[in-house]
Design a protein around this motif. Structure first.
Motif, PDB file in Angstrom:
ATOM      1  N   ALA A  29       9.754  -0.072   8.429  1.00 53.30           N
ATOM      2  CA  ALA A  29       9.634  -0.042   6.969  1.00 53.30           C
ATOM      3  C   ALA A  29       8.659   1.051   6.518  1.00 53.30           C
ATOM      4  CB  ALA A  29       9.162  -1.407   6.466  1.00 53.30           C
ATOM      5  N   LEU A  30       7.583   1.237   7.281  1.00 55.70           N
ATOM      6  CA  LEU A  30       6.615   2.277   6.924  1.00 55.70           C
ATOM      7  C   LEU A  30       7.214   3.665   7.114  1.00 55.70           C
ATOM      8  CD1 LEU A  30       3.778   2.938   5.993  1.00 55.70           C
ATOM      9  CD2 LEU A  30       3.009   2.817   8.374  1.00 55.70           C
ATOM     10  N   ASP A  31       8.035   3.840   8.148  1.00 54.20           N
ATOM     11  CA  ASP A  31       8.717   5.120   8.345  1.00 54.20           C
ATOM     12  C   ASP A  31       9.629   5.431   7.167  1.00 54.20           C
ATOM     13  OD1 ASP A  31       7.640   5.844  10.846  1.00 54.20           O
ATOM     14  OD2 ASP A  31       8.992   4.457  11.858  1.00 54.20           O
ATOM     15  N   VAL A  32      10.362   4.421   6.712  1.00 54.40           N
ATOM     16  CA  VAL A  32      11.286   4.615   5.595  1.00 54.40           C
ATOM     17  C   VAL A  32      10.523   4.960   4.323  1.00 54.40           C
ATOM     18  CG1 VAL A  32      13.002   3.502   4.125  1.00 54.40           C
ATOM     19  CG2 VAL A  32      13.028   3.097   6.593  1.00 54.40           C
ATOM     20  N   GLY A  56      -0.716  -4.252   8.383  1.00 54.64           N
ATOM     21  CA  GLY A  56      -0.703  -3.851   9.791  1.00 54.64           C
ATOM     22  C   GLY A  56       0.587  -3.193  10.229  1.00 54.64           C
ATOM     23  N   ALA A  57       1.387  -2.702   9.274  1.00 51.67           N
ATOM     24  CA  ALA A  57       2.642  -2.039   9.641  1.00 51.67           C
ATOM     25  C   ALA A  57       2.356  -0.739  10.379  1.00 51.67           C
ATOM     26  CB  ALA A  57       3.475  -1.774   8.387  1.00 51.67           C
ATOM     27  N   ARG A  58       3.214  -0.420  11.326  1.00 54.63           N
ATOM     28  CA  ARG A  58       3.046   0.790  12.119  1.00 54.63           C
ATOM     29  C   ARG A  58       4.289   1.662  12.011  1.00 54.63           C
ATOM     30  NH1 ARG A  58       0.591  -1.526  17.845  1.00 54.63           N
ATOM     31  NH2 ARG A  58      -1.371  -2.369  17.009  1.00 54.63           N
ATOM     32  N   SER A 219      -7.273   2.090   5.717  1.00 57.73           N
ATOM     33  CA  SER A 219      -5.919   2.008   5.192  1.00 57.73           C
ATOM     34  C   SER A 219      -5.038   1.071   6.004  1.00 57.73           C
ATOM     35  CB  SER A 219      -5.282   3.407   5.171  1.00 57.73           C
ATOM     36  OG  SER A 219      -5.254   3.951   6.475  1.00 57.73           O
ATOM     37  N   SER A 220      -5.441   0.753   7.220  1.00 59.98           N
ATOM     38  CA  SER A 220      -4.654  -0.132   8.059  1.00 59.98           C
ATOM     39  C   SER A 220      -5.536  -1.261   8.575  1.00 59.98           C
ATOM     40  CB  SER A 220      -4.052   0.639   9.232  1.00 59.98           C
ATOM     41  OG  SER A 220      -3.284  -0.212  10.051  1.00 59.98           O
ATOM     42  N   SER A 221      -4.997  -2.468   8.535  1.00 62.15           N
ATOM     43  CA  SER A 221      -5.801  -3.613   8.946  1.00 62.15           C
ATOM     44  C   SER A 221      -4.928  -4.611   9.687  1.00 62.15           C
ATOM     45  CB  SER A 221      -6.441  -4.290   7.726  1.00 62.15           C
ATOM     46  OG  SER A 221      -7.071  -5.483   8.107  1.00 62.15           O
ATOM     47  N   PHE A 222      -5.473  -5.176  10.765  1.00 64.55           N
ATOM     48  CA  PHE A 222      -4.770  -6.194  11.520  1.00 64.55           C
ATOM     49  C   PHE A 222      -5.508  -7.537  11.450  1.00 64.55           C
ATOM     50  CE2 PHE A 222      -3.866  -2.080  13.411  1.00 64.55           C
ATOM     51  CZ  PHE A 222      -2.479  -2.076  13.437  1.00 64.55           C
ATOM     52  N   HIS A 223      -6.530  -7.624  10.602  1.00 65.29           N
ATOM     53  CA  HIS A 223      -7.291  -8.852  10.441  1.00 65.29           C
ATOM     54  C   HIS A 223      -6.961  -9.480   9.098  1.00 65.29           C
ATOM     55  CE1 HIS A 223      -9.640  -7.876  14.010  1.00 65.29           C
ATOM     56  NE2 HIS A 223      -9.806  -6.657  13.522  1.00 65.29           N
ATOM     57  N   ARG A 224      -6.686 -10.752   9.102  1.00 62.29           N
ATOM     58  CA  ARG A 224      -6.280 -11.446   7.877  1.00 62.29           C
ATOM     59  C   ARG A 224      -7.425 -11.506   6.863  1.00 62.29           C
ATOM     60  NH1 ARG A 224      -1.544 -13.770   7.349  1.00 62.29           N
ATOM     61  NH2 ARG A 224      -1.149 -15.227   5.662  1.00 62.29           N
ATOM     62  N   ILE A 225      -8.664 -11.581   7.340  1.00 59.00           N
ATOM     63  CA  ILE A 225      -9.802 -11.622   6.426  1.00 59.00           C
ATOM     64  C   ILE A 225      -9.882 -10.336   5.615  1.00 59.00           C
ATOM     65  CG2 ILE A 225     -12.320 -11.750   6.279  1.00 59.00           C
ATOM     66  CD1 ILE A 225     -12.316 -13.497   8.744  1.00 59.00           C
ATOM     67  N   THR A 226      -9.682  -9.205   6.279  1.00 58.51           N
ATOM     68  CA  THR A 226      -9.690  -7.922   5.577  1.00 58.51           C
ATOM     69  C   THR A 226      -8.561  -7.845   4.569  1.00 58.51           C
ATOM     70  OG1 THR A 226     -10.558  -6.904   7.587  1.00 58.51           O
ATOM     71  CG2 THR A 226      -9.730  -5.428   5.878  1.00 58.51           C
ATOM     72  N   ARG A 227      -7.410  -8.423   4.913  1.00 54.45           N
ATOM     73  CA  ARG A 227      -6.285  -8.438   3.979  1.00 54.45           C
ATOM     74  C   ARG A 227      -6.624  -9.221   2.722  1.00 54.45           C
ATOM     75  NH1 ARG A 227      -0.436  -9.819   5.562  1.00 54.45           N
ATOM     76  NH2 ARG A 227      -0.240  -8.857   3.510  1.00 54.45           N
ATOM     77  N   TYR A 228      -7.310 -10.346   2.874  1.00 54.43           N
ATOM     78  CA  TYR A 228      -7.712 -11.139   1.711  1.00 54.43           C
ATOM     79  C   TYR A 228      -8.693 -10.365   0.831  1.00 54.43           C
ATOM     80  CZ  TYR A 228      -5.442 -15.490   3.154  1.00 54.43           C
ATOM     81  OH  TYR A 228      -4.510 -16.447   3.482  1.00 54.43           O
ATOM     82  N   ILE A 229      -9.581  -9.600   1.470  1.00 53.45           N
ATOM     83  CA  ILE A 229     -10.542  -8.807   0.706  1.00 53.45           C
ATOM     84  C   ILE A 229      -9.829  -7.717  -0.099  1.00 53.45           C
ATOM     85  CG2 ILE A 229     -12.502  -7.214   0.901  1.00 53.45           C
ATOM     86  CD1 ILE A 229     -13.386  -8.777   3.367  1.00 53.45           C
ATOM     87  N   LEU A 230      -8.832  -7.093   0.518  1.00 57.28           N
ATOM     88  CA  LEU A 230      -8.123  -5.994  -0.130  1.00 57.28           C
ATOM     89  C   LEU A 230      -7.036  -6.464  -1.094  1.00 57.28           C
ATOM     90  CD1 LEU A 230      -7.654  -3.679   2.978  1.00 57.28           C
ATOM     91  CD2 LEU A 230      -9.241  -3.335   1.097  1.00 57.28           C
TER      92      LEU A 230
END
Length: 251
Positions: A29-32, A56-58, A219-230
């Motif tokens: 999806a990130l490539d697209v 966390g998309a790659r 810009s990239s995060s694999f931690h759920r806590i960081t996702r909640y912050i952002l």
């Protein structure tokens, strides 16, 4: 492909979504999303990329960044803007270092005046000094990093700008705290006004942090806590910029 950041963000929170799933062309999806960008991507497209990266998309296909002239010109504009901001912060904080609030005109000791025998004002005074000095050296370091980005190498420019933006975010936050505390020290004899200054200052610092967070955090995060912050700064930008509305519906 349609660059709908709010929809993409909602989908990424669904545990059934596989962000690494590839289509027939071998693209995630990130490539697209990145393949549909224009030479000068819109803010709506950038928010769509951030929604994927925060989840966390790659990329399945990583291409080396080429030093093309259009991209170099784009980064030169960013370099000049950030260098101007860093220089202004350095100038302001340098002057603030010699304009200590709460000091009497006829006394060279900062312990006189408003801060006389007051533990609270002493704490606020220390906060002012520490915040101002952190802002000064953060913005100075950012200015040096921005100078490194002007050597003509695109990869070096990108790395330097990311480092500089983080330092400028810290500097702007510290300048806001120093300004709030400095004004509070000046008007501390007026209790109502001093409380107003603190309340409005805290609201302003929170607003600055919310707006700057998408640029300040990774810009990239694999931690759920960081996702909640952002999550909240991201959706605030979506609402403010009306990025959740179709272009045909905008006035």
């Amino acid at each position: 492909m349609g660059s709908h950041p709010r929809v993409v963000s909602i989908l990424t929170w669904d545990s059934r979504i596989d962000l690494q799933l590839m289509n027939k062309e071998g693209k995630t999806a990130l490539d697209v999303a990145l393949s549909c960008r224009a030479r000068m991507p819109s803010f709506r497209e950038r928010l769509t990329w951030k929604a994927l990266r925060h989840a966390g998309a790659r990329r399945a296909q990583r291409k080396q960044v080429q030093t093309q002239t259009p991209y170099m010109e784009f980064y030169k504009d960013r370099v000049n803007t950030l260098l101007l901001v860093a220089t202004l912060i350095v100038t302001v904080t340098f002057a603030a270092g010699f304009s200590v609030p709460g000091k009497d005109d006829d006394s060279s000791e900062p312990s006189h005046g408003i801060m006389r025998n007051a533990v609270y004002n002493k704490f606020m005074f220390h906060t002012y000094i520490i915040s101002n000095y952190i802002a000064f050296y953060s913005s100075s370091t950012a200015a040096v990093a921005i100078i490194w980005s002007q050597l003509g190498d695109l990869n070096l420019a990108i790395i330097s700008l990311k480092f500089a933006v983080t330092l400028l975010g810290l500097a702007l936050t510290m300048v806001s705290i120093a300004f709030m505390v400095g004004v509070h020290l000046v008007v501390s004899k007026n209790i109502e006004l001093a409380i107003f200054v603190l309340v409005m200052g805290l609201i302003g610092i929170l607003a600055i942090s919310m707006v700057f967070a998408p640029l300040f955090f990774p810009s990239s995060s694999f931690h759920r806590i960081t996702r909640y912050i952002l999550y909240y700064p991201f959706h605030l930008l979506v609402i403010v910029t009306r990025s959740d509305v179709d272009d045909n519906d905008k006035i």
